[in-house]
Enzyme design. Structure first.
Site, mmCIF file in Angstrom:
data_model
loop_
_atom_site.group_PDB
_atom_site.id
_atom_site.type_symbol
_atom_site.label_atom_id
_atom_site.label_comp_id
_atom_site.label_asym_id
_atom_site.label_seq_id
_atom_site.Cartn_x
_atom_site.Cartn_y
_atom_site.Cartn_z
ATOM 1 N N HIS A 221 12.419 14.727 73.400
ATOM 2 C CA HIS A 221 12.268 15.328 74.743
ATOM 3 C C HIS A 221 12.445 14.200 75.759
ATOM 4 O O HIS A 221 13.555 13.756 75.995
ATOM 5 C CB HIS A 221 10.892 15.993 74.796
ATOM 6 N N HIS A 260 21.428 20.003 73.264
ATOM 7 C CA HIS A 260 20.364 20.627 74.050
ATOM 8 C C HIS A 260 20.062 21.993 73.467
ATOM 9 O O HIS A 260 20.973 22.679 73.011
ATOM 10 C CB HIS A 260 20.811 20.764 75.524
ATOM 11 N N ASP A 313 19.827 13.094 79.915
ATOM 12 C CA ASP A 313 19.314 11.749 79.646
ATOM 13 C C ASP A 313 20.358 10.751 79.180
ATOM 14 O O ASP A 313 20.037 9.590 78.970
ATOM 15 C CB ASP A 313 18.177 11.825 78.621
HETATM 16 N N1 CMC Z 1 23.597 14.054 67.675
HETATM 17 C C1 CMC Z 1 24.222 14.527 66.574
HETATM 18 N N2 CMC Z 1 24.073 15.799 66.123
HETATM 19 C C2 CMC Z 1 23.273 16.604 66.818
HETATM 20 C C3 CMC Z 1 22.609 16.178 67.974
HETATM 21 C C4 CMC Z 1 22.800 14.848 68.404
HETATM 22 N N3 CMC Z 1 22.184 14.366 69.500
HETATM 23 N N4 CMC Z 1 21.868 17.184 68.471
HETATM 24 C C5 CMC Z 1 22.055 18.218 67.646
HETATM 25 N N5 CMC Z 1 22.897 17.877 66.651
HETATM 26 C C6 CMC Z 1 23.358 18.737 65.562
HETATM 27 C C7 CMC Z 1 22.264 18.901 64.518
HETATM 28 O O1 CMC Z 1 22.312 17.892 63.539
HETATM 29 C C8 CMC Z 1 22.557 20.274 63.989
HETATM 30 O O2 CMC Z 1 23.656 20.173 63.118
HETATM 31 P P1 CMC Z 1 23.767 21.134 61.816
HETATM 32 O O3 CMC Z 1 23.814 22.525 62.354
HETATM 33 O O4 CMC Z 1 25.031 20.678 61.170
HETATM 34 O O5 CMC Z 1 22.518 20.862 61.012
HETATM 35 C C9 CMC Z 1 23.055 21.045 65.217
HETATM 36 O O6 CMC Z 1 23.561 20.037 66.095
HETATM 37 C C10 CMC Z 1 21.969 21.812 65.943
HETATM 38 O O7 CMC Z 1 20.869 20.940 66.194
HETATM 39 P P2 CMC Z 1 19.389 21.428 66.308
HETATM 40 O O8 CMC Z 1 18.462 20.277 66.071
HETATM 41 O O9 CMC Z 1 19.184 22.656 65.490
HETATM 42 O O10 CMC Z 1 19.308 21.830 67.823
HETATM 43 P P3 CMC Z 1 17.980 22.020 68.642
HETATM 44 O O11 CMC Z 1 18.283 23.007 69.691
HETATM 45 O O12 CMC Z 1 16.837 22.310 67.732
HETATM 46 O O13 CMC Z 1 17.728 20.568 69.240
HETATM 47 C C11 CMC Z 1 17.708 18.686 70.639
HETATM 48 C C12 CMC Z 1 17.977 20.204 70.550
HETATM 49 C C13 CMC Z 1 17.795 18.260 72.120
HETATM 50 C C14 CMC Z 1 16.310 18.366 70.128
HETATM 51 C C15 CMC Z 1 18.787 17.948 69.806
HETATM 52 O O14 CMC Z 1 20.060 18.213 70.325
HETATM 53 C C16 CMC Z 1 18.540 16.440 69.739
HETATM 54 O O15 CMC Z 1 17.787 15.976 68.887
HETATM 55 N N6 CMC Z 1 19.183 15.646 70.672
HETATM 56 C C17 CMC Z 1 18.943 14.226 70.741
HETATM 57 C C18 CMC Z 1 17.679 13.962 71.581
HETATM 58 C C19 CMC Z 1 17.903 14.166 73.048
HETATM 59 O O16 CMC Z 1 18.894 13.730 73.612
HETATM 60 N N7 CMC Z 1 16.913 14.811 73.704
HETATM 61 C C20 CMC Z 1 16.940 15.057 75.152
HETATM 62 C C21 CMC Z 1 17.112 16.506 75.462
HETATM 63 S S1 CMC Z 1 17.487 16.829 77.194
HETATM 64 C C22 CMC Z 1 16.065 16.309 78.058
HETATM 65 C C23 CMC Z 1 14.845 17.016 77.627
HETATM 66 O O17 CMC Z 1 14.795 18.235 77.596
HETATM 67 O O18 CMC Z 1 13.861 16.317 77.332
#
Ligand code: CMC
Length: 380
Positions: A221, A260, A313
């Protein structure tokens, strides 16, 4: 109950209605109270945006002046809070912020008054005091004295002044101001949801905000900007970026600042931070951070087909870095902005409260016989 549907992470679940922000994750559109984030980033200030979020309308000049003057006179911390900060100065700045805000409840005359008027007063005090806490701690841990707030400066400029001990130039102050506008409110994100859960029990504003600070800390987050800057430093040069990204993805790692829960296209907030990162890098003779970031973005292009694009971010960390802000203050700066949205969500939750209490599907064993302690076998 066996056919109970489970929505892990509450993905796609709509828990209530809101008038605060509208997010279209497919179109990459974000509105605060009906106003487009692009207009607010270009024309508004953090103070005006906060007024908009809390009162549901843009203020008149007189309303804004009054609101701003209340913020300016509320910045000073009780000496006891400074004492607490000194005692825990070696803790992570988010832990210091969380502890200081929790302790501030003891000094707030309205702590047990949950009327709308009292909540606005508490919201103003907390919004005004967050930067003072963060800046005071940053100086105390370096063995320096905190710089008292300067009532002649706006919210963003005053934070940079309290942090560095000298008035920032207009461009730097405006860059932080825009960043604060962009991070102010974002629907049912994890920290805002925590805030609402706590508020829904009819606990007080401080309790709800403390829950929000705790939730924001995590790298999935609020902690992403810090992780992005660490990655950029590790990459070191633009020509290393592609190989770094390929290796990380091949190892199943996530690249911070991408992806996201709601946006499946570019996060609209990223546009302004990208521009700021570029302009500030050039202005300060450090264009390399932006160059590395753009190379990382290019290397991540294949993931766009999965809906993974830059989020808010990805570029913000380099903006903070160029403002001379230490990396472990990146999350507290997010909190300094998001306090605005957290207060908005507390106000909204209490307008028509319902306790937030979802279910868990039980998948453990059933009806086990209770074994007396002297008959239990130690595991080998
Ligand atoms: N890099 C590489 N792959 C990714 C990433 C990433 N940053 N984010 C998601 N994926 C892939 C993930 O591995 C999954 O792949 P598969 O379907 O093959 O297993 C797919 O995309 C869906 O990911 P998810 O974890 O199910 O998606 P989510 O909606 O649960 O997670 C998230 C959203 C923001 C937690 C995630 O994208 C992430 O971990 N991003 C990196 C951390 C980040 O930048 N966070 C800041 C978010 S914006 C500011 C805020 O709200 O705080």
């Amino acid at each position: 109950m066996a056919d109970q549907e489970v929505y892990r992470g509450l993905k796609g679940v709509t828990v209530d209605v809101t008038e605060a922000s509208f997010i279209d994750g497919e179109a990459g559109k974000l509105l605060y109270r009906g106003y487009n984030i692009h207009d607010l980033a270009e024309h508004s200030t953090f103070e005006e945006t906060t007024y908009l979020l809390w009162h549901g309308k843009l203020p008149t000049r007189r309303e804004l002046e009054h609101f701003d003057s209340q913020l300016r006179v509320s910045r000073t911390l009780p000496p006891e809070i400074l004492e607490i900060i000194r005692l825990i100065k070696s803790a992570h700045p988010m832990d210091v912020l969380r502890t200081a805000v929790s302790a501030l409840a003891a000094f707030d005359p309205d702590v047990n008054d949950n009327s709308f008027e009292a909540n606005i007063r508490k919201g103003i005090r907390l919004t005004a005091q967050f930067p003072t806490i963060v800046a005071a701690h940053a100086r105390i841990r370096e063995g320096k004295e905190p710089v008292p707030p300067n009532p002649n400066l706006g919210h963003a400029a005053n934070f940079l002044y309290m942090l560095h001990g000298k008035e920032p130039d207009e461009v730097s102050a405006r860059a932080l101001d825009v960043d604060l506008i962009l991070h102010a409110e974002h629907g049912s994100n994890a920290s805002a949801f925590s805030v609402r859960v706590t508020a829904s029990t009819l606990a007080d504003m401080h309790a709800a905000i403390v829950a929000g600070i705790g939730t924001l800390k995590g790298p999935l987050h609020g902690g992403a900007a810090e992780a992005v800057m660490a990655m950029v430093k590790e990459i070191g040069k633009p020509e290393n970026a592609e190989a770094y990204v390929k290796k990380a993805l091949a190892e199943g790692k996530r690249i911070m600042g991408f992806g996201h829960r709601v946006y499946k296209t570019e996060d609209p907030r990223a546009r302004h931070l990208r521009k700021l990162a570029k302009e500030m890098g050039e202005r300060m003779g450090q264009p390399e951070w932006y160059q590395i970031l753009t190379k990382v973005e290019e290397a991540m292009a294949p993931l766009r087909e999965k809906g993974i694009y830059v989020n808010v971010d990805f570029y913000s960390g380099s903006v903070y870095y160029l403002l001379g802000i230490p990396e472990d203050l990146f999350v507290p700066i997010f909190a300094m902005s998001r306090i605005s949205g957290w207060v908005t969500q507390v106000l909204e939750q209490w307008k028509d409260n319902v306790i937030i209490r979802p279910l868990l599907k039980y998948v453990g064993p059933m009806d086990l016989p209770y074994v007396p302690i002297d008959q239990r076998v130690e595991a080998a």
